[in-house]
Design a protein around this motif. Structure first.
Motif, short mmCIF file in Angstrom:
data_model
loop_
_atom_site.label_atom_id
_atom_site.label_comp_id
_atom_site.label_asym_id
_atom_site.label_seq_id
_atom_site.Cartn_x
_atom_site.Cartn_y
_atom_site.Cartn_z
N VAL A 40 50.96 42.28 39.76
CA VAL A 40 51.56 41.55 41.03
C VAL A 40 50.90 42.01 42.08
CG1 VAL A 40 53.84 40.57 39.56
CG2 VAL A 40 53.66 42.84 41.08
N MET A 41 50.56 41.05 43.21
CA MET A 41 49.96 41.56 44.28
C MET A 41 50.45 40.57 45.42
SD MET A 41 46.11 42.41 42.96
CE MET A 41 45.66 43.01 44.36
N LYS A 42 50.04 40.97 46.66
CA LYS A 42 50.22 40.10 47.94
C LYS A 42 48.88 39.16 47.95
CE LYS A 42 51.75 44.07 50.53
NZ LYS A 42 51.70 44.97 51.76
N VAL A 43 49.06 38.03 48.51
CA VAL A 43 48.06 37.01 48.65
C VAL A 43 47.01 37.65 49.70
CG1 VAL A 43 47.38 35.09 49.61
CG2 VAL A 43 49.47 34.86 48.34
N GLY A 44 45.85 37.75 49.37
CA GLY A 44 44.57 38.33 50.11
C GLY A 44 44.41 39.62 49.79
N GLN A 45 45.15 40.61 48.94
CA GLN A 45 44.98 41.96 48.81
C GLN A 45 43.90 41.99 47.65
OE1 GLN A 45 48.56 43.68 47.15
NE2 GLN A 45 47.75 45.62 47.34
N THR A 46 43.16 42.88 47.50
CA THR A 46 42.03 43.30 46.62
C THR A 46 42.72 44.25 45.53
OG1 THR A 46 40.98 44.74 47.96
CG2 THR A 46 39.93 42.34 48.34
N GLY A 47 42.06 43.93 44.46
CA GLY A 47 42.41 44.93 43.38
C GLY A 47 41.07 45.14 42.65
N THR A 48 41.00 46.23 41.84
CA THR A 48 39.89 46.60 40.71
C THR A 48 40.84 46.50 39.38
OG1 THR A 48 38.79 47.79 42.26
CG2 THR A 48 38.25 48.08 39.96
N TYR A 49 40.03 46.01 38.39
CA TYR A 49 40.06 46.12 37.07
C TYR A 49 39.01 46.66 36.22
CZ TYR A 49 41.44 44.06 32.19
OH TYR A 49 41.76 43.98 30.87
N GLY A 50 39.39 47.70 35.57
CA GLY A 50 38.36 48.44 34.75
C GLY A 50 38.40 47.82 33.46
N ALA A 51 37.59 46.62 33.13
CA ALA A 51 37.78 46.00 31.87
C ALA A 51 37.49 46.35 30.99
CB ALA A 51 37.26 44.68 32.57
N GLU A 52 36.29 47.05 30.75
CA GLU A 52 35.51 47.35 29.53
C GLU A 52 34.90 48.78 29.71
OE1 GLU A 52 35.85 46.01 26.46
OE2 GLU A 52 36.87 44.47 27.10
N THR A 53 34.92 49.53 28.76
CA THR A 53 33.66 50.59 28.52
C THR A 53 32.80 49.82 27.65
OG1 THR A 53 35.45 52.27 28.53
CG2 THR A 53 33.43 52.75 27.77
N ILE A 54 31.54 50.04 28.26
CA ILE A 54 30.45 49.49 27.28
C ILE A 54 29.39 50.71 26.95
CG2 ILE A 54 28.24 47.70 27.54
CD1 ILE A 54 30.08 46.46 29.63
N ALA A 55 28.99 50.42 25.61
CA ALA A 55 27.99 51.28 25.17
C ALA A 55 27.14 50.44 24.41
CB ALA A 55 28.63 52.26 24.20
N ASN A 56 25.63 50.93 24.51
CA ASN A 56 24.54 50.48 24.16
C ASN A 56 24.40 51.05 22.72
OD1 ASN A 56 22.13 49.46 23.51
ND2 ASN A 56 21.00 50.16 25.36
N ARG A 57 24.60 50.14 21.72
CA ARG A 57 24.25 50.48 20.21
C ARG A 57 22.98 50.36 19.85
NH1 ARG A 57 28.14 54.23 19.96
NH2 ARG A 57 30.23 53.60 20.73
#
Length: 188
Positions: A40-57
């Motif tokens: 939940v956030m204020k309108v206009g506020q920015t956030g960051t989502y650390g969505a994935e850890t990516i590894a090159n297999r």
């Protein structure tokens, strides 16, 4: 006659494979359960989502090209996204950011990079893995979301697209009840 029919089928199959489109999956595909996040956030506020850890297999560096967000709600702006090496030392948790109400995220000891053109080396140790950081901003009240994203990249001349079913739900205003802040259509 049977041989002639077989040759025609072989030609059709080969022609169908030469479309030049990206291959699904590839060395950056990460099989497994995806959880998603809600905030939940204020309108206009920015956030960051650390969505994935990516590894090159794979055995060759992968070069990131772009990210396409699936079913992104109108009013949910994507800022960034960025990538960074996930750990600055052994034993540090894999996801450095998680979900925060700030963009860009604090990144002590790490360098943030734009996605386009970023190279991910083949996984040899924790130093090679990267975290995908998705910046976002809600421009209106309500439940805003995307249901996942596709990471487009190349390895040599071959193009790939890896799908990550990792939804983000942003609810505004900040007084929105968090238990009701769920991806549309999601049960429980």
């Amino acid at each position: 006659m049977a041989r002639r029919g077989l040759s025609a089928v072989a030609i059709l199959v080969l022609a169908g494979c030469s479309s030049g489109g990206p291959v699904r999956g590839g060395p950056l595909a990460q099989p497994g359960l995806r959880m998603g996040e809600s905030v939940v956030m204020k309108v206009g506020q920015t956030g960051t989502y650390g969505a994935e850890t990516i590894a090159n297999r794979g055995r060759v560096p992968a070069v990131l090209e772009r990210i396409v967000f699936l079913d992104r709600a109108p009013g949910l702006e994507i800022v960034g996204p960025l990538v960074m090496h996930v750990r600055t030392g052994p034993g540090v948790p894999a996801l450095a950011t998680g979900l925060i109400r700030q963009y860009p995220p604090p990144h002590e000891g790490a360098t943030l990079h734009p996605v386009a053109g970023f190279r991910i080396s083949p996984h040899r140790s924790w130093k090679d893995d990267v975290e995908l950081l998705i910046g976002f901003r809600a421009h209106r009240t309500g439940v805003l979301s995307y249901r996942g994203f596709e990471l487009h990249y190349r390895v040599g001349d071959k193009r790939y697209v890896a799908r990550y079913p990792d939804p983000l739900t942003v609810c505004t205003p900040r007084s929105f009840p968090l238990p009701r802040c769920k991806f549309p259509g999601r049960r429980g």
